[in-house]
Design a protein around this motif. Structure first.
Motif, PDB file in Angstrom:
ATOM      1  N   LYS A  51       0.816  -1.213   0.000  1.00 46.19           N
ATOM      2  CA  LYS A  51       0.000   0.000   0.000  1.00 46.19           C
ATOM      3  C   LYS A  51       0.850   1.263   0.000  1.00 46.19           C
ATOM      4  O   LYS A  51       0.627   2.171  -0.794  1.00 46.19           O
ATOM      5  CB  LYS A  51      -0.917   0.045   1.253  1.00 46.19           C
ATOM      6  CG  LYS A  51      -1.868  -1.107   1.375  1.00 46.19           C
ATOM      7  CD  LYS A  51      -2.825  -0.928   2.546  1.00 46.19           C
ATOM      8  CE  LYS A  51      -2.151  -0.803   3.904  1.00 46.19           C
ATOM      9  NZ  LYS A  51      -1.539  -2.049   4.390  1.00 46.19           N
ATOM     10  N   THR A  81      -1.152   6.419   7.419  1.00 47.67           N
ATOM     11  CA  THR A  81      -1.772   6.471   8.757  1.00 47.67           C
ATOM     12  C   THR A  81      -1.158   5.444   9.705  1.00 47.67           C
ATOM     13  O   THR A  81      -1.204   5.617  10.918  1.00 47.67           O
ATOM     14  CB  THR A  81      -3.297   6.254   8.681  1.00 47.67           C
ATOM     15  OG1 THR A  81      -3.567   4.932   8.185  1.00 47.67           O
ATOM     16  CG2 THR A  81      -3.951   7.285   7.798  1.00 47.67           C
ATOM     17  N   TYR A 126      -0.088   5.261  14.219  1.00 47.80           N
ATOM     18  CA  TYR A 126      -0.224   4.201  15.231  1.00 47.80           C
ATOM     19  C   TYR A 126       1.152   3.738  15.707  1.00 47.80           C
ATOM     20  O   TYR A 126       1.349   3.426  16.883  1.00 47.80           O
ATOM     21  CB  TYR A 126      -1.038   3.033  14.663  1.00 47.80           C
ATOM     22  CG  TYR A 126      -2.479   3.427  14.437  1.00 47.80           C
ATOM     23  CD1 TYR A 126      -3.400   3.368  15.481  1.00 47.80           C
ATOM     24  CD2 TYR A 126      -2.906   3.929  13.213  1.00 47.80           C
ATOM     25  CE1 TYR A 126      -4.713   3.776  15.295  1.00 47.80           C
ATOM     26  CE2 TYR A 126      -4.214   4.338  13.009  1.00 47.80           C
ATOM     27  CZ  TYR A 126      -5.111   4.264  14.063  1.00 47.80           C
ATOM     28  OH  TYR A 126      -6.402   4.682  13.880  1.00 47.80           O
ATOM     29  N   ARG A 127       2.104   3.701  14.780  1.00 43.81           N
ATOM     30  CA  ARG A 127       3.468   3.326  15.151  1.00 43.81           C
ATOM     31  C   ARG A 127       4.061   4.349  16.132  1.00 43.81           C
ATOM     32  O   ARG A 127       4.792   4.001  17.068  1.00 43.81           O
ATOM     33  CB  ARG A 127       4.359   3.231  13.900  1.00 43.81           C
ATOM     34  CG  ARG A 127       4.031   2.029  13.042  1.00 43.81           C
ATOM     35  CD  ARG A 127       4.738   2.034  11.690  1.00 43.81           C
ATOM     36  NE  ARG A 127       4.361   0.845  10.946  1.00 43.81           N
ATOM     37  CZ  ARG A 127       4.975  -0.339  11.070  1.00 43.81           C
ATOM     38  NH1 ARG A 127       6.031  -0.462  11.870  1.00 43.81           N
ATOM     39  NH2 ARG A 127       4.554  -1.386  10.404  1.00 43.81           N
ATOM     40  N   ARG A 181       9.767   1.913  12.446  1.00 46.46           N
ATOM     41  CA  ARG A 181       9.605   0.907  11.378  1.00 46.46           C
ATOM     42  C   ARG A 181      10.094  -0.487  11.742  1.00 46.46           C
ATOM     43  O   ARG A 181      10.182  -1.345  10.878  1.00 46.46           O
ATOM     44  CB  ARG A 181      10.367   1.363  10.121  1.00 46.46           C
ATOM     45  CG  ARG A 181       9.937   2.706   9.615  1.00 46.46           C
ATOM     46  CD  ARG A 181       8.688   2.624   8.803  1.00 46.46           C
ATOM     47  NE  ARG A 181       8.050   3.908   8.626  1.00 46.46           N
ATOM     48  CZ  ARG A 181       6.769   4.086   8.368  1.00 46.46           C
ATOM     49  NH1 ARG A 181       5.966   3.047   8.261  1.00 46.46           N
ATOM     50  NH2 ARG A 181       6.260   5.274   8.221  1.00 46.46           N
ATOM     51  N   SER A 183       5.930  -2.636  14.862  1.00 43.93           N
ATOM     52  CA  SER A 183       4.738  -3.125  14.151  1.00 43.93           C
ATOM     53  C   SER A 183       3.785  -3.756  15.160  1.00 43.93           C
ATOM     54  O   SER A 183       2.564  -3.538  15.111  1.00 43.93           O
ATOM     55  CB  SER A 183       5.121  -4.187  13.108  1.00 43.93           C
ATOM     56  OG  SER A 183       5.946  -3.646  12.111  1.00 43.93           O
ATOM     57  N   ALA A 195       2.290  -1.098  17.401  1.00 41.26           N
ATOM     58  CA  ALA A 195       1.274  -0.330  16.666  1.00 41.26           C
ATOM     59  C   ALA A 195      -0.020  -1.124  16.571  1.00 41.26           C
ATOM     60  O   ALA A 195      -1.117  -0.595  16.788  1.00 41.26           O
ATOM     61  CB  ALA A 195       1.790   0.012  15.269  1.00 41.26           C
ATOM     62  N   ASP A 232      -8.741   1.334   7.944  1.00 46.05           N
ATOM     63  CA  ASP A 232     -10.149   1.745   8.076  1.00 46.05           C
ATOM     64  C   ASP A 232     -10.406   3.055   7.328  1.00 46.05           C
ATOM     65  O   ASP A 232     -11.295   3.810   7.687  1.00 46.05           O
ATOM     66  CB  ASP A 232     -10.474   1.949   9.565  1.00 46.05           C
ATOM     67  CG  ASP A 232      -9.628   3.051  10.182  1.00 46.05           C
ATOM     68  OD1 ASP A 232      -8.559   3.395   9.628  1.00 46.05           O
ATOM     69  OD2 ASP A 232     -10.037   3.606  11.221  1.00 46.05           O
ATOM     70  N   ARG A 285       8.012  -7.530   2.795  1.00 44.87           N
ATOM     71  CA  ARG A 285       8.360  -6.860   4.051  1.00 44.87           C
ATOM     72  C   ARG A 285       9.775  -7.246   4.482  1.00 44.87           C
ATOM     73  O   ARG A 285      10.563  -6.416   4.937  1.00 44.87           O
ATOM     74  CB  ARG A 285       7.305  -7.238   5.108  1.00 44.87           C
ATOM     75  CG  ARG A 285       7.416  -6.600   6.471  1.00 44.87           C
ATOM     76  CD  ARG A 285       7.505  -5.091   6.544  1.00 44.87           C
ATOM     77  NE  ARG A 285       6.438  -4.313   5.966  1.00 44.87           N
ATOM     78  CZ  ARG A 285       5.347  -3.890   6.591  1.00 44.87           C
ATOM     79  NH1 ARG A 285       5.150  -4.192   7.834  1.00 44.87           N
ATOM     80  NH2 ARG A 285       4.456  -3.138   5.986  1.00 44.87           N
ATOM     81  N   ARG A 312     -10.196  -7.597  15.553  1.00 42.09           N
ATOM     82  CA  ARG A 312     -10.464  -6.707  16.678  1.00 42.09           C
ATOM     83  C   ARG A 312     -11.884  -6.137  16.588  1.00 42.09           C
ATOM     84  O   ARG A 312     -12.475  -6.046  15.499  1.00 42.09           O
ATOM     85  CB  ARG A 312      -9.432  -5.581  16.725  1.00 42.09           C
ATOM     86  CG  ARG A 312      -9.532  -4.640  15.552  1.00 42.09           C
ATOM     87  CD  ARG A 312      -8.364  -3.666  15.522  1.00 42.09           C
ATOM     88  NE  ARG A 312      -8.457  -2.799  14.360  1.00 42.09           N
ATOM     89  CZ  ARG A 312      -7.432  -2.231  13.762  1.00 42.09           C
ATOM     90  NH1 ARG A 312      -6.224  -2.431  14.229  1.00 42.09           N
ATOM     91  NH2 ARG A 312      -7.611  -1.451  12.727  1.00 42.09           N
TER      92      ARG A 312
HETATM   93  O1   DC Z   1       0.334  -0.008   7.897  1.00 36.08           O
HETATM   94  P1   DC Z   1       1.284  -0.290   9.073  1.00 36.08           P
HETATM   95  O2   DC Z   1       1.872  -1.676   9.014  1.00 36.08           O
HETATM   96  O3   DC Z   1       2.321   0.774   9.233  1.00 36.08           O
HETATM   97  O4   DC Z   1       0.348  -0.232  10.371  1.00 36.08           O
HETATM   98  C1   DC Z   1       0.815  -0.546  11.663  1.00 36.08           C
HETATM   99  C2   DC Z   1      -0.348  -1.019  12.524  1.00 36.08           C
HETATM  100  O5   DC Z   1      -1.234   0.076  12.769  1.00 36.08           O
HETATM  101  C3   DC Z   1      -1.208  -2.129  11.905  1.00 36.08           C
HETATM  102  O6   DC Z   1      -0.843  -3.393  12.417  1.00 36.08           O
HETATM  103  C4   DC Z   1      -2.618  -1.793  12.288  1.00 36.08           C
HETATM  104  C5   DC Z   1      -2.585  -0.339  12.685  1.00 36.08           C
HETATM  105  N1   DC Z   1      -3.318   0.551  11.776  1.00 36.08           N
HETATM  106  C6   DC Z   1      -4.663   0.696  11.984  1.00 36.08           C
HETATM  107  O7   DC Z   1      -5.226   0.045  12.856  1.00 36.08           O
HETATM  108  N2   DC Z   1      -5.365   1.574  11.232  1.00 36.08           N
HETATM  109  C7   DC Z   1      -4.771   2.274  10.252  1.00 36.08           C
HETATM  110  N3   DC Z   1      -5.504   3.135   9.533  1.00 36.08           N
HETATM  111  C8   DC Z   1      -3.395   2.111  10.004  1.00 36.08           C
HETATM  112  C9   DC Z   1      -2.680   1.226  10.784  1.00 36.08           C
END
Ligand code: DC
Length: 226
Positions: free
Chosen positions: A14, A32, A36-37, A88, A93, A96, A128, A154, A184
């Motif tokens: 993505k 986004t 969260y990270r 990162r 991960s 987050a 989301d 990854r 969740r």
């Molecule tokens: O896309 P990412 O791997 O950087 O996201 C890290 C974590 O953050 C992922 O495991 C779930 C959460 N996340 C989320 O719940 N909602 C988002 N819009 C983006 C990430």
């Protein structure tokens, strides 16, 4: 102004694809997951349990998260400081993913995300975006690929950044994070009803970018310059 929402599991490509599409269309790319990270990093810095909603919630009042664009790239500031690639790591991960299941964290980050889209054409990726953050987006894509394919991408990305990881560990971590993110109670990873499903397991990076551009042109062709 138009909005492109890209959702899907980790490692689906993505962010790299969205970044390239943003450049081609001259719009902002909003990552986004980085928010969260960043919350996860703050939780770790404070020695709190990322799964404990009370402990995490108690930290939010002392946390400020700012998103800036520097030389076209998104930079996230945690209480005024940019921690770069420290958000990162595989550990971040998991942090987050854990904090993202806590409703107060999602509420805390909601307005920051909506506010960026209020003033800009954006391509925003997450879990989301099409369902909760930008439900009115004209273009919604649910991007995915097989777990093995996503783990390999990854893995290569982490090795390129100089991290010492094993493919098997990356795959196991990815599957467990997918499970957590999609099962969740709040805002699980889910395609919006009006999202276009894009499985890129067999696509090259360029083909993937072209596939997204084709979907964007079909939906908002008259609004883009590219
Ligand atoms: O896309 P990412 O791997 O950087 O996201 C890290 C974590 O953050 C992922 O495991 C779930 C959460 N996340 C989320 O719940 N909602 C988002 N819009 C983006 C990430």
């Amino acid at each position: 102004m138009f909005h492109i929402a890209i959702d899907g599991p980790g490692g689906a490509g993505k962010s790299t694809v969205a970044k390239a599409v943003a450049k081609k269309l001259d719009i902002l790319y909003v990552d986004t997951g980085a928010l969260y990270r960043t919350v996860g990093l703050y939780v770790k810095q404070n020695g709190a349990d990322p799964k404990n909603a009370d402990e995490v919630g108690a930290l939010l009042p002392s946390l400020s998260i700012e998103v800036k664009y520097e030389n076209g790239a998104q930079v996230v500031y945690l209480n005024g400081k940019n921690y770069g690639d420290a958000i990162r790591t595989p550990e971040m991960s998991m942090y987050a993913s854990a904090v993202s299941a806590i409703p107060s964290v999602r509420a805390f980050l909601l307005e920051t995300q909506k506010e960026i889209a209020r003033h800009n054409s954006v391509i925003m990726d997450g879990r989301d975006i099409g369902t909760v953050i930008l439900p009115e987006a004209k273009v919604k894509i649910f991007m995915t690929a097989s777990p093995e394919c996503r783990a390999m991408r990854r893995y290569k990305e982490l090795v390129e950044r100089g991290q010492n990881v094993k493919y098997e560990d990356v795959l196991a971590e990815m599957i467990s994070r997918d499970d957590a993110d999609s099962s969740r109670a709040i805002a699980p990873t889910k395609a919006a009803d009006d999202a276009v499903l894009l499985d890129n397991s067999d696509l090259s990076f360029e083909e993937n970018v072209e596939a997204v551009i084709a979907i964007v042109k079909e939906k908002v062709g008259d609004e883009i310059n590219g």
